[in-house]
Design an enzyme around this catalytic site. Sequence first.
Site, PDB file in Angstrom:
ATOM      1  N   TYR A  25       9.378  -6.955  -8.116  1.00 33.98           N
ATOM      2  CA  TYR A  25       7.983  -6.880  -7.698  1.00 33.98           C
ATOM      3  C   TYR A  25       7.190  -6.352  -8.891  1.00 33.98           C
ATOM      4  CZ  TYR A  25       9.066  -7.376  -2.708  1.00 33.98           C
ATOM      5  OH  TYR A  25       9.463  -7.842  -1.487  1.00 33.98           O
ATOM      6  N   THR A  29       9.149 -12.218  -7.584  1.00 33.59           N
ATOM      7  CA  THR A  29       8.401 -12.499  -6.362  1.00 33.59           C
ATOM      8  C   THR A  29       6.912 -12.611  -6.668  1.00 33.59           C
ATOM      9  OG1 THR A  29      10.031 -11.459  -4.919  1.00 33.59           O
ATOM     10  CG2 THR A  29       7.783 -11.628  -4.084  1.00 33.59           C
TER      11      THR A  29
END
Length: 386
Positions: A130, A156
């Site tokens: 992330y 992501t």
Amino acid sequence: MRKILEINDLKKLAKRRVPKMFFDYADSGAWTESTYRANEEDFKKIKLRQRVLVDMTNRSLESEMIGQKVAMPVALSPTGLAGMQHANGEMLAAQAAEEFGVPFTLSTMSICSIEDVASVTKKPFWFQLYVMKDRDFIADLINRAKAAKCGALVLTLDLQIMGQRHKDLRNNLSAPPKFTLRNLWQMMTCPKWCMDMLQTDKRTLRNIAGHAKNVTDLSSLSLWTASQFDPKLNWNDVEWIKKIWGGKLILKGILDVEDAKMAVKTGADAILVSNHGGRQLDGAPSTISVLPEIVDAVGDKIEIHLDGGIRSGQDVLKALALGAKGTFIGRPFLYGLGAMGKPGVTKALEIIRNELDVSMALCGKKKITDLTHDVLYDFRPSKPKR
């Protein structure tokens, strides 16, 4: 163990053995959960084409995902807080995946750290990233993954802003859990879970705690995490991350043809068609419904994987037949982990493998790499109108 025949059996057992707040975390979607449900329901609409009098001997599920040999084209998805489904959860799941011969992907938001998982595995696992506002922390996180010899970075793209998950808010979710009367009651109803948790020191987000600036306790960790997802994340950041990482890169969160075309331009090794398990944009289409058009647009330019809604080996077969090179499973292995720890993860993989193998044979195919659209009736899930 003999009575566990399908993934839903593991789900029922996990629901009894894992405190409600953590089971709900794994088993929920955003807002009305319509996309979460569509991910599962749209697989059911796809019908398989039965063939007979075909030699079914010497079958093989072996394949490759981003050049890595796999026992079957299934990877364990990055799932946050897996270590709250079962003590040392990420470490146990990684070991089960390694022994089975499929990739395990560790989440940034894991309970066990990169170093924890590396200490109990022998082969490279994958790491999911992330992107936070603190770019120094991100660079350090990538370098920690490199030091652990992770085999791929799964970036992501669809969590710049967190979708609202009603169950988590109602449960006042945190890791470790806050000692409220409600939470204490939930934990008391799961005594084995409590005993296992008391025997480990891994009960918080160990990729972050002790590594991020000014994060010294649970309160500061919660505040830091809530404020750090970066709404400014854009395609230029992919190039920056790619340069630091220098290895295999998978872009996770592609759900639109135009984004798939942009992903190809980054030089990534694969894209993961994903809607975050229905946990981000509620009302978005299912992943299997958009897979065919993404394959048609970029399937000859980049490797395509899919996650979301897979609950059986037949679902894996359908995704592969529609053009995916590999698949990821999240909730199925979490159910196994919550139900029985490491043996439960292995059981989930065995269920998927058996269903995939038998279904492939009954469709008249001997090798998973030979699967094409011809094992399906000429039907595709309804494509959303633009």
